[in-house]
Design an enzyme around this catalytic site. Structure first.
Site, PDB file in Angstrom:
ATOM      1  N   ARG A 184      12.871 -25.907 -44.790  1.00 51.46           N
ATOM      2  CA  ARG A 184      13.812 -27.034 -44.677  1.00 51.46           C
ATOM      3  C   ARG A 184      14.234 -27.297 -43.222  1.00 51.46           C
ATOM      4  O   ARG A 184      15.388 -27.612 -42.947  1.00 51.46           O
ATOM      5  CB  ARG A 184      15.071 -26.797 -45.516  1.00 51.46           C
ATOM      6  CG  ARG A 184      14.824 -26.724 -47.003  1.00 51.46           C
ATOM      7  CD  ARG A 184      14.350 -28.069 -47.537  1.00 51.46           C
ATOM      8  NE  ARG A 184      14.518 -28.145 -48.970  1.00 51.46           N
ATOM      9  CZ  ARG A 184      13.632 -27.682 -49.862  1.00 51.46           C
ATOM     10  NH1 ARG A 184      12.511 -27.146 -49.444  1.00 51.46           N
ATOM     11  NH2 ARG A 184      13.866 -27.787 -51.151  1.00 51.46           N
ATOM     12  N   SER A 223      19.452 -30.548 -53.753  1.00 53.29           N
ATOM     13  CA  SER A 223      20.002 -29.221 -53.437  1.00 53.29           C
ATOM     14  C   SER A 223      21.020 -29.361 -52.324  1.00 53.29           C
ATOM     15  O   SER A 223      20.695 -29.876 -51.256  1.00 53.29           O
ATOM     16  CB  SER A 223      18.906 -28.281 -52.947  1.00 53.29           C
ATOM     17  OG  SER A 223      17.997 -28.018 -53.968  1.00 53.29           O
ATOM     18  N   GLU A 245      22.493 -28.005 -46.998  1.00 55.82           N
ATOM     19  CA  GLU A 245      21.178 -28.578 -46.699  1.00 55.82           C
ATOM     20  C   GLU A 245      21.283 -30.014 -46.160  1.00 55.82           C
ATOM     21  O   GLU A 245      20.624 -30.346 -45.181  1.00 55.82           O
ATOM     22  CB  GLU A 245      20.302 -28.529 -47.956  1.00 55.82           C
ATOM     23  CG  GLU A 245      18.878 -28.938 -47.663  1.00 55.82           C
ATOM     24  CD  GLU A 245      17.966 -28.844 -48.876  1.00 55.82           C
ATOM     25  OE1 GLU A 245      17.675 -27.727 -49.277  1.00 55.82           O
ATOM     26  OE2 GLU A 245      17.567 -29.878 -49.395  1.00 55.82           O
TER      27      GLU A 245
HETATM   28  N1  EPU Z   1      19.600 -20.901 -61.132  1.00 57.86           N
HETATM   29  C1  EPU Z   1      20.761 -20.500 -61.738  1.00 57.86           C
HETATM   30  N2  EPU Z   1      21.698 -21.442 -62.037  1.00 57.86           N
HETATM   31  C2  EPU Z   1      21.525 -22.740 -61.747  1.00 57.86           C
HETATM   32  C3  EPU Z   1      20.343 -23.156 -61.114  1.00 57.86           C
HETATM   33  C4  EPU Z   1      19.373 -22.218 -60.814  1.00 57.86           C
HETATM   34  O1  EPU Z   1      20.952 -19.337 -62.030  1.00 57.86           O
HETATM   35  O2  EPU Z   1      22.421 -23.536 -62.079  1.00 57.86           O
HETATM   36  C5  EPU Z   1      18.564 -19.904 -60.834  1.00 57.86           C
HETATM   37  C6  EPU Z   1      17.425 -20.032 -61.834  1.00 57.86           C
HETATM   38  O3  EPU Z   1      17.553 -19.019 -62.786  1.00 57.86           O
HETATM   39  C7  EPU Z   1      16.172 -19.835 -61.021  1.00 57.86           C
HETATM   40  C8  EPU Z   1      16.616 -19.913 -59.582  1.00 57.86           C
HETATM   41  O4  EPU Z   1      18.011 -20.139 -59.574  1.00 57.86           O
HETATM   42  O5  EPU Z   1      15.654 -18.547 -61.231  1.00 57.86           O
HETATM   43  C9  EPU Z   1      15.898 -21.008 -58.858  1.00 57.86           C
HETATM   44  O6  EPU Z   1      16.206 -22.273 -59.442  1.00 57.86           O
HETATM   45  P1  EPU Z   1      15.217 -23.526 -59.343  1.00 57.86           P
HETATM   46  O7  EPU Z   1      13.871 -23.154 -59.835  1.00 57.86           O
HETATM   47  O8  EPU Z   1      15.891 -24.686 -59.950  1.00 57.86           O
HETATM   48  O9  EPU Z   1      15.010 -23.743 -57.810  1.00 57.86           O
HETATM   49  P2  EPU Z   1      16.050 -23.720 -56.600  1.00 57.86           P
HETATM   50  O10 EPU Z   1      15.720 -22.555 -55.740  1.00 57.86           O
HETATM   51  O11 EPU Z   1      17.434 -23.827 -57.088  1.00 57.86           O
HETATM   52  C10 EPU Z   1      14.487 -25.087 -54.999  1.00 57.86           C
HETATM   53  C11 EPU Z   1      14.640 -26.232 -54.069  1.00 57.86           C
HETATM   54  C12 EPU Z   1      14.621 -27.555 -54.835  1.00 57.86           C
HETATM   55  C13 EPU Z   1      13.307 -27.630 -55.592  1.00 57.86           C
HETATM   56  C14 EPU Z   1      13.229 -26.425 -56.533  1.00 57.86           C
HETATM   57  C15 EPU Z   1      11.928 -26.375 -57.305  1.00 57.86           C
HETATM   58  C16 EPU Z   1      15.980 -25.414 -52.209  1.00 57.86           C
HETATM   59  C17 EPU Z   1      17.311 -25.405 -51.570  1.00 57.86           C
HETATM   60  N3  EPU Z   1      15.893 -26.106 -53.335  1.00 57.86           N
HETATM   61  O12 EPU Z   1      15.651 -25.065 -55.829  1.00 57.86           O
HETATM   62  O13 EPU Z   1      14.675 -28.608 -53.898  1.00 57.86           O
HETATM   63  O14 EPU Z   1      13.201 -28.835 -56.322  1.00 57.86           O
HETATM   64  O15 EPU Z   1      13.311 -25.204 -55.763  1.00 57.86           O
HETATM   65  O16 EPU Z   1      10.911 -25.972 -56.463  1.00 57.86           O
HETATM   66  O17 EPU Z   1      15.036 -24.812 -51.687  1.00 57.86           O
HETATM   67  C18 EPU Z   1      16.077 -30.224 -52.812  1.00 57.86           C
HETATM   68  O18 EPU Z   1      15.767 -29.718 -51.746  1.00 57.86           O
HETATM   69  O19 EPU Z   1      16.862 -31.214 -52.858  1.00 57.86           O
HETATM   70  C19 EPU Z   1      15.564 -29.654 -54.050  1.00 57.86           C
HETATM   71  C20 EPU Z   1      15.942 -30.126 -55.225  1.00 57.86           C
END
Ligand code: EPU
Length: 339
Positions: A169, A239, A335
């Site tokens: 990012r 995010s 972010e």
């Molecule tokens: N989780 C929770 N509670 C929540 C949400 C997530 O416990 O309310 C846990 C889930 O269990 C999961 C982990 O967090 O194991 C990761 O969640 P998720 O797969 O939704 O991915 P993320 O790490 O929260 C990142 C990116 C997103 C992208 C997703 C999918 C960042 C900051 N965010 O989110 O990017 O869509 O992976 O690849 O790296 C964005 O940048 O705007 C964005 C949406």
């Protein structure tokens, strides 16, 4: 040539031009429909003592209620197959194009490579600024070169991948926000498509008989739609916090208490933790503070329930950071960019 001053739109309303739908106005707005306008814009702004900021799709910004300067919106369009190498098709796209439309178009052209990045809001010009990423892929993987207007030299410069200094990012454009205006982006899409199905939710596709860039894109769209609130219905900026990358020792007590906490080992004895998980475990999923809150659907997303301004978002972000720091000893970082 039209006089630039005649093209400036006074008291420009930006509430419909940021996906958080914050109340926001700019002393002037300007639609930049071609790079030729940029030298004149910056000369005029310097002469008038007005700051300039560039806005793409407004999907990764937290706008101030009043900006005493010129907000320039890139309204340059066009995408084409610009050439090929032995292994890649080169696609050239103007900054003002919508990122997701580009993803769909490349698939219609028969090229895979960016299907994991489907449905990310925003423009093509904004994509390199924060090196957009999702589902195990990021822009840097398929990036070839870009052209940008350099405000310091007043000329158009070309950046290759190394010069962009892409990281999670992050890029040189995020580090020096007032220096470059991205004009065109070139992608190198592989002729021999390799699906990238390592991410949870995609791996089941590996055995599908009809596996193609389109089926992967459709799955990514389905996943995003099921997890993330739609900004058109519930205004948000995706995010809101980066996933923190911390030394192993900082993650160890958390993993000792919660062995199932999401964690992704990184280089240099560091671990990436999930900000969404940390926020949810801190009891903040669905939390509300005035007109803003944390989404009930995804703890990483800040939503505007109606009528919010930048200060409301900042107060909520501070509360989330303090709560997670007190509970887990982990510092979160926003972010989106506060402008
Ligand atoms: N989780 C929770 N509670 C929540 C949400 C997530 O416990 O309310 C846990 C889930 O269990 C999961 C982990 O967090 O194991 C990761 O969640 P998720 O797969 O939704 O991915 P993320 O790490 O929260 C990142 C990116 C997103 C992208 C997703 C999918 C960042 C900051 N965010 O989110 O990017 O869509 O992976 O690849 O790296 C964005 O940048 O705007 C964005 C949406």
């Amino acid at each position: 040539m039209t006089n630039l001053a005649d093209r400036l739109i006074p008291d420009f309303d930006l509430s419909a031009r940021n996906t958080l739908a914050l109340r926001a106005r700019s002393r002037f707005g300007l639609l930049v429909d071609g790079p030729d306008l940029l030298p004149e814009l910056f000369e005029h702004a310097t002469a008038q003592g007005l700051p300039v900021r560039i806005l793409g799709g407004g999907s990764n910004v937290v706008l101030a209620p009043n900006f005493d300067g010129i907000t320039a919106l890139l309204a340059t369009f066009g995408r084409k197959i610009a050439g090929e190498t032995a292994d890649h098709t080169l696609i050239e796209v103007a900054s003002g194009e919508t990122w997701h439309d580009l993803v769909v178009w490349t698939i219609e052209q028969g090229s895979g490579g960016i299907e994991n990045l489907a449905l990310i809001p925003g423009t093509v010009g904004a994509a390199p600024v924060q090196n957009i990423g999702a589902y195990g892929a990021e822009l840097a993987d398929v990036f070839h070169t870009l052209t940008a207007f350099d405000r310091q030299s007043g000329s158009i410069v070309t950046f290759d991948r190394t010069a962009c200094a892409f990281a999670y990012r992050d890029s040189v454009f995020k580090q020096q926000p007032d220096r470059y205006v991205v004009l065109t982006v070139r992608l190198a899409l592989p002729k021999a498509w390799q699906p990238n199905l390592g991410f949870a939710g995609l791996s089941e596709l590996a055995d599908a008989a009809d596996l193609s860039p389109r089926t992967v894109m459709d799955r990514v769209i389905a996943l995003r739609t099921s997890k993330l609130p739609d900004w058109r219905l519930t205004p948000n900026a995706g995010s809101f916090f980066q996933n923190p990358i911390v030394p192993h020792e900082a993650a160890a007590p958390i993993l000792a208490e919660f062995p199932a906490a999401p964690n992704y080992p990184q280089a240099n004895d560091r671990t990436k933790l999930s900000a969404g998980w940390l926020i949810e475990q801190s009891g903040l999923k669905g939390f509300r503070m005035g007109p803003v809150g944390i989404s009930e659907r995804h703890a990483l997303v800040v939503v505007n329930h109606g009528g919010a301004e930048q200060a409301d978002v900042a107060a909520l972000a501070d509360h989330v950071k303090d709560t997670v720091l007190n509970r887990f000893g982990i510092a979160l970082h926003e972010e989106p960019i506060f402008l």
